[in-house]
Scaffold this active site. Structure first.
Site, short mmCIF file in Angstrom:
data_model
loop_
_atom_site.label_atom_id
_atom_site.label_comp_id
_atom_site.label_asym_id
_atom_site.label_seq_id
_atom_site.Cartn_x
_atom_site.Cartn_y
_atom_site.Cartn_z
N ASP A 19 -12.98 -7.59 16.27
CA ASP A 19 -14.01 -8.03 15.42
C ASP A 19 -15.23 -7.55 15.59
O ASP A 19 -15.77 -7.92 16.47
CB ASP A 19 -13.92 -9.56 15.63
N ASP A 96 -4.12 3.07 2.47
CA ASP A 96 -2.92 2.96 2.12
C ASP A 96 -2.81 2.30 0.61
O ASP A 96 -4.41 1.28 0.11
CB ASP A 96 -2.58 0.97 3.04
N ASP A 197 2.45 1.68 -1.08
CA ASP A 197 3.40 0.56 -0.51
C ASP A 197 4.38 0.54 -1.74
O ASP A 197 4.32 0.72 -2.92
CB ASP A 197 2.37 -0.80 -0.96
N GLU A 252 6.39 4.28 0.82
CA GLU A 252 7.08 3.25 1.46
C GLU A 252 8.22 3.06 0.86
O GLU A 252 7.76 2.32 -0.43
CB GLU A 252 6.66 1.84 1.12
N HIS A 325 3.62 -3.26 10.67
CA HIS A 325 3.21 -4.53 10.34
C HIS A 325 3.55 -5.75 9.71
O HIS A 325 3.59 -6.87 9.40
CB HIS A 325 1.88 -4.49 9.36
N ASP A 326 4.70 -5.87 9.70
CA ASP A 326 6.35 -5.92 8.44
C ASP A 326 7.20 -6.62 9.66
O ASP A 326 8.22 -7.24 9.39
CB ASP A 326 6.49 -5.30 7.10
O1 ISL Z 1 8.36 -7.11 5.11
C1 ISL Z 1 9.29 -7.11 5.27
C2 ISL Z 1 10.91 -7.58 5.57
O2 ISL Z 1 10.15 -8.32 6.90
C3 ISL Z 1 9.83 -6.08 4.21
O3 ISL Z 1 11.15 -6.04 2.62
C4 ISL Z 1 8.34 -5.75 3.11
O4 ISL Z 1 9.20 -7.06 2.40
C5 ISL Z 1 8.96 -4.77 1.93
O5 ISL Z 1 9.05 -3.58 3.31
C6 ISL Z 1 7.47 -4.46 1.41
O6 ISL Z 1 6.06 -3.99 1.92
C7 ISL Z 1 5.20 -3.92 1.61
O7 ISL Z 1 5.04 -4.96 0.89
C8 ISL Z 1 4.80 -5.99 0.61
C9 ISL Z 1 3.27 -6.27 1.39
O8 ISL Z 1 3.63 -7.76 2.38
C10 ISL Z 1 3.93 -5.10 3.34
O9 ISL Z 1 2.87 -6.15 3.72
C11 ISL Z 1 4.38 -4.33 2.79
O10 ISL Z 1 4.20 -3.66 3.99
C12 ISL Z 1 4.01 -6.52 -0.12
O11 ISL Z 1 2.70 -5.82 -0.77
CA CA Z 2 -15.16 -10.26 11.69
#
Ligand code: ISL
Ligand code: CA
Length: 547
Positions: A19, A96, A197, A252, A325-326
């Site tokens: 930040d 992304d 995505d 993805e 991040h997931d």
């Molecule tokens: O997060 C998951 C498992 O915990 C995955 O099933 C995930 O939802 C899936 O891989 C899709 O992810 C992507 O699209 C989503 C977004 O929330 C995720 O951050 C992204 O990486 C919807 O756009």
């Molecule tokens: Ca900021």
């Protein structure tokens, strides 16, 4: 070799990185201020999670304008400066993009809701009917049904994710053209590629039939992913967009399996360079999904790696990742974030950087950031976590037990503020961050590891340097040994000229490797300070040997 095969990618989750203006939210100037750090790790490509305008229901994966920068993150001049700073340092940037859905606050969707004959109606997937009669039984990724009702036109719209993420209708050629133009817009600014995505979901199954399975991973692969036109669309995208640029593309791909992967990344296909498959990432999910976990089994994981390597060896290319991040933090999930934190984080680095394919490092893994365990569900921010919690409570789950699952599985584990130093909020922000910092920033942070030559950070640097000096680790042959061994991951990488052995002990036990190595073998990298016998592996020990 093509640059994107040799590249090592560093993934940034902008909201949590740095930040710059004290509002508690990471931003583009914050990333800019840390470019020297990123470059010092030795990575080549930065993948930025979505930074477009968004109401942030799913932290930017719900885009309301694909050509504007999210206000929280800065503006277009901040973006231009960031891109220039990345290129000046000899690195590249991939963005992304979310082609499967938009935000419900996107002007296309707002127009689409207006009336059945609105020109934007067909940008989305609508079904006319009564409110409580859903068009089919599909569940959304984020709990509940994949349909929501809009009173105005008495119709349901499809949303595979949250109801604020309506799915686009790729059957409509206008939607496809809009998306291609958006991609050109960013390429013309000078970016170097896209992470796409859930691109495996863009083509829907004709007739949207009811699912006959209750197992979510099966529903994904049988009903949501790999629709009949996905390859038509990707070939069109390649022809209209990618072929005009020297770019890198990674899709993805929930639902992409060994059987269909080459259709996406085969060299003769003109579709994508790489995909992210989830073979190893869903390995500890039980039939009820991630909140119904089963124990992690190393043998299963090795088999996933082996099968994918074999599949892609001749005419495709793989992406190697263990977290993003997931998912939970890699050291907490596959390693040991207690006694062997240091060793196991380094072992994971060794695995990532010794496999065939393009490695992806998620921010913070290079310093061994761990899972977080907030006391109360109110501290969590992730929509998937919060929806799963509500769902579980409605179904009468025990809150204490479910909280344990949240600690283990929540996507917020990966999203806690980056730990730069031991000052307030780990040096991420002056102000209360949007998501609480992990308490352990005093012991786990960049500043501390910069000053310690044996730190995880310096091990990543060493391992990256080693991979660069030994390009056979990028594209040389791969063979796994003793596949059925429950605690060791042993593999060989080789070319005509060189041979490497990678020995990884995924356990707290001591092991002896049964292999006979030639006398001339040398120990090149080791995650323990003091060497021991070549064949001996201490708890969580990792060795790279060269013949
Ligand atoms: O997060 C998951 C498992 O915990 C995955 O099933 C995930 O939802 C899936 O891989 C899709 O992810 C992507 O699209 C989503 C977004 O929330 C995720 O951050 C992204 O990486 C919807 O756009
Ligand atoms: Ca900021």
């Amino acid at each position: 070799m093509t640059w994107w095969k040799e590249a090592i990618v560093y993934q940034i989750y902008p909201r949590s990185f740095k930040d710059s203006n004290g509002d508690g939210i990471g931003d583009l100037p914050g990333i800019f201020s840390k470019l020297d750090y990123i470059q010092s790790i030795g990575v080549d490509v930065i993948w930025l999670c979505p930074i477009y305008q968004s109401p942030n229901h799913d932290n930017g994966y719900d885009i309301s304008d694909y050509r504007q920068i999210m206000i929280d993150f800065g503006d277009m001049s901040d973006f231009d400066q960031l891109l220039e700073g990345i290129h000046e340092r000899g690195m590249k940037l991939i963005m992304d993009i979310v082609p499967n859905h938009t935000s419900d606050e996107h002007r296309w969707f707002k127009a689409s809701c207006e009336s059945e004959d609105n020109p934007f109606r067909d940008y989305y997937i609508w079904r006319k009917g009564e409110m409580d009669k859903l068009p089919n039984n599909w569940p959304s990724f984020f709990s509940g049904d994949a349909w929501d009702y809009d009173e105005k036109t008495q119709s349901h719209y499809l949303h595979l994710f949250s109801k604020k993420q309506p799915d686009l209708n790729w059957e409509n050629p206008k939607v496809r053209q809009e998306m291609y133009e958006i991609m050109h817009f960013w390429f013309k600014k000078g970016i170097d590629g896209f992470r796409m995505d859930v691109v495996s979901l863009i083509s829907k199954l004709p007739g949207l039939p009811d699912s006959e399975s209750n197992v979510f991973t099966e529903i994904i692969s049988q009903y949501y992913a790999n629709g009949p036109k996905v390859h038509k669309y990707l070939k069109e995208m390649h022809k209209e967009v990618f072929q005009h640029y020297d770019c890198m593309t990674v899709g993805e791909g929930p639902g992409i399996t060994l059987d269909n992967a080459l259709n996406y990344v085969g060299e003769d296909r003109n579709e994508l360079n790489m995909v992210f498959h989830f073979g190893h990432m869903y390995i500890d999910n039980g039939p009820g999904g991630k909140y119904d976990p089963i124990p992690f089994d190393l043998v299963d994981m090795k088999k996933v790696f082996n099968a994918w390597d074999e599949k892609l060896a001749a005419k495709g290319w793989g992406s190697i990742f263990l977290g993003n991040h997931d998912f939970p933090r890699v050291v907490s999930r596959f390693g040991n974030d207690g006694l062997y934190w240091q060793e196991s984080a380094k072992l994971i680095a060794t695995l990532l950087l010794c496999m065939r394919g393009t490695p992806y490092i998620f921010q913070g893994d290079e310093i061994g950031m761990t899972n977080v365990a907030y006391q109360s569900i109110d501290e969590y921010r992730d929509i998937e976590t919060l929806n799963s919690w509500k769902d579980a409570m409605l179904k009468g789950a025990d809150s204490e037990n479910f909280m344990k699952l949240v600690h283990q599985q929540s996507r917020d584990n990966a999203r806690t503020p980056f730990q730069w130093n031991n000052s307030r909020n780990g040096g991420f922000s002056e102000k209360h961050p949007w998501l609480k910092s992990n308490d352990n920033f005093e012991t786990i942070n960049v500043e501390k590891q910069e000053n310690d030559e044996h730190s995880i950070l310096n091990y990543y640097r060493k391992m990256i340097e080693y991979r660069k000096q030994n390009p056979d680790l990028v594209d040389g042959n791969y063979q796994c040994y003793e596949v059925e061994h429950p605690e060791l991951f042993l593999f060989k990488r080789w070319s005509d000229k060189n041979e490497y052995w990678v020995l990884l002990n995924f356990s707290e036990n001591h092991h002896n490797v049964a292999m006979q190595f030639p006398q001339s073998i040398s120990l090149e990298v080791n995650n323990y300070g003091e060497p021991n016998g070549i064949n001996r592996l201490r708890p969580w020990e990792a060795k790279v040997l060269k013949v």
